[in-house]
Design a protein around this motif. Structure first.
Motif, short mmCIF file in Angstrom:
data_model
loop_
_atom_site.label_atom_id
_atom_site.label_comp_id
_atom_site.label_asym_id
_atom_site.label_seq_id
_atom_site.Cartn_x
_atom_site.Cartn_y
_atom_site.Cartn_z
N TYR A 25 -9.58 9.26 -9.27
CA TYR A 25 -9.73 10.44 -8.39
C TYR A 25 -10.96 10.35 -7.49
CZ TYR A 25 -5.61 12.45 -10.36
OH TYR A 25 -4.29 12.65 -10.68
N LEU A 29 -8.88 8.01 -4.58
CA LEU A 29 -8.52 9.16 -3.73
C LEU A 29 -9.70 9.73 -2.96
CD1 LEU A 29 -5.88 11.19 -5.77
CD2 LEU A 29 -5.57 9.28 -4.20
N TRP A 94 -3.62 5.51 4.02
CA TRP A 94 -3.33 5.73 2.59
C TRP A 94 -2.35 4.70 2.05
CZ3 TRP A 94 -6.48 8.20 -0.39
CH2 TRP A 94 -7.30 9.19 0.15
N ARG A 97 -4.23 1.64 1.36
CA ARG A 97 -5.10 1.85 0.21
C ARG A 97 -4.30 1.78 -1.10
NH1 ARG A 97 -9.97 2.63 -0.47
NH2 ARG A 97 -10.75 3.76 -2.26
N PHE A 98 -3.13 2.40 -1.11
CA PHE A 98 -2.31 2.39 -2.33
C PHE A 98 -1.85 0.97 -2.66
CE2 PHE A 98 -0.91 7.13 -1.92
CZ PHE A 98 -2.21 7.51 -2.21
N TYR A 105 3.98 4.22 -5.37
CA TYR A 105 4.27 5.24 -4.36
C TYR A 105 5.66 5.04 -3.78
CZ TYR A 105 3.42 1.57 -0.92
OH TYR A 105 3.51 0.41 -0.19
N ASP A 121 -0.47 9.07 -10.38
CA ASP A 121 -1.81 8.75 -10.86
C ASP A 121 -1.67 7.79 -12.05
OD1 ASP A 121 -1.59 10.12 -13.30
OD2 ASP A 121 -3.31 11.40 -12.93
N LEU A 129 0.64 13.33 -0.80
CA LEU A 129 -0.20 13.61 0.37
C LEU A 129 0.72 14.14 1.44
CD1 LEU A 129 -2.40 10.37 0.55
CD2 LEU A 129 -2.95 12.55 -0.55
N ILE A 151 -8.87 13.76 1.81
CA ILE A 151 -8.12 14.89 1.27
C ILE A 151 -8.92 16.18 1.49
CG2 ILE A 151 -7.42 15.93 -0.93
CD1 ILE A 151 -6.60 13.06 -1.82
#
Ligand code: ZN
Length: 310
Positions: A25, A29, A94, A97-98, A105, A121, A129, A151
């Motif tokens: 987190y 994130l 994002w 990043r993922f 995802y 998670d 998102l 975020i």
């Protein structure tokens, strides 16, 4: 004037390990750890609060990380998706990043005219998102997530229910939400009293399996009231409608009452006041292990059993 609800205050979920949860987190994130404390009912377990720069209501996802606890099962009677608002044009950032962090995802899809990126998670909790160009809240300036992609706080939450009408009636007739859209079995409700964190989606799954609360599932969702007066008026209103509501409880950063909504989801009503700066300055939020006065004398013992996270 009955107490007004101002959208989502916070959402609390369960994790299976403090270190992994904290890393995901804050680092992946880019949320700010705005409060590091313990579960007041079980002080040998952390209670983490993640949010945006100020830790304002409507931005706070909290976790009880119980080391090694089994996985739960998402299902009816639960909040089954937690959606965060991100700036328009940030989905490419994002997705990269993922991929780089091996986050599970789905490809972004459109829902009610907005782009949504669904992901999990480390404990399998379903997050999203949603790109929202109109959200003016300030993201935390995290090391690896610049604020222009960051975020902003909650966009919405989805509740999965066997039947949705009784919950819908609570949202509209008591909490002041308005039904705005529906698609197949998803019904959208918007709270006109708040510019953000103001959407609840009810997803009706009549033959869905009941959820089981453990790691990777949401424990409860809290709705905002401005102050204790509004909260207590709302409590009286709920009691007059036959809801079984707890007495007001002191959560140090807000006052809380809890009740079970008709679809089985645990609802909380929490006050905006006093907020997370009651025991740390805005610049220092999340730095220390904060204990309420009645646990301070056990600090050495508590610190010795909490797992290190940094
Ligand atoms: Zn709560």
């Amino acid at each position: 004037m009955p107490g007004r609800i101002l959208g989502i205050h916070h959402i609390t979920a369960i994790a299976a390990g403090a270190k992994k949860n904290h890393e995901f987190y804050t680092r992946v994130l880019g949320l700010r750890l705005v409060k590091k404390t313990v579960n007041f009912d079980d002080p040998t377990t952390y209670h983490f609060y993640y949010g945006n720069e100020t830790g304002g209501p409507g931005t706070i996802l909290t976790f009880f990380p119980w080391e090694g606890i089994r996985r739960g099962r998402a299902g009816t009677g639960q909040v089954t998706a937690v959606s965060f608002s991100v700036p328009g044009g940030s989905m490419g950032f994002w997705l990269d990043r993922f991929r780089g962090h091996n986050v599970t995802y789905n490809n972004p899809s459109s829902r009610f005219g907005e782009e949504a990126l669904v992901f999990l998670d480390p404990d399998g909790l379903k997050l999203e998102l949603v790109s929202d160009a109109g959200d003016e809240r300030k993201a935390w300036d995290a090391d690896e997530v610049p604020p222009e992609f960051g975020i902003r706080g909650f966009h919405s939450a989805a509740l999965t229910l066997e039947g949705y009408e009784a919950t819908a009636k609570l949202l509209t007739d008591v909490f002041g939400y308005e039904k705005t859209e529906e698609h197949v079995n998803r019904f959208r409700f918007v709270n006109p009293n708040s510019p953000n964190a103001n959407i609840i989606d009810l997803v009706c799954l009549p033959s869905g399996q009941r959820g089981s609360v453990a790691a990777g599932t949401v424990h409860h969702i809290a709705f905002r009231t401005a102050n204790e007066g509004d909260q207590l008026r709302m409590r009286e209103r709920l009691i007059s409608l036959g809801y079984n509501v707890t007495p007001q409880l002191d959560r140090h950063y807000f006052k809380s009452v809890y009740f079970r909504e008709p679809g089985g989801v645990l609802f909380e009503i929490a006050t905006d006041t006093p907020g997370f700066t009651v025991d740390e300055s805005p610049a220092e939020l999340g730095r220390g292990l904060m204990l309420p006065d009645w646990l301070e004398f056990r600090r050495d013992e508590i610190e010795s059993v909490l797992p290190p996270i940094d």
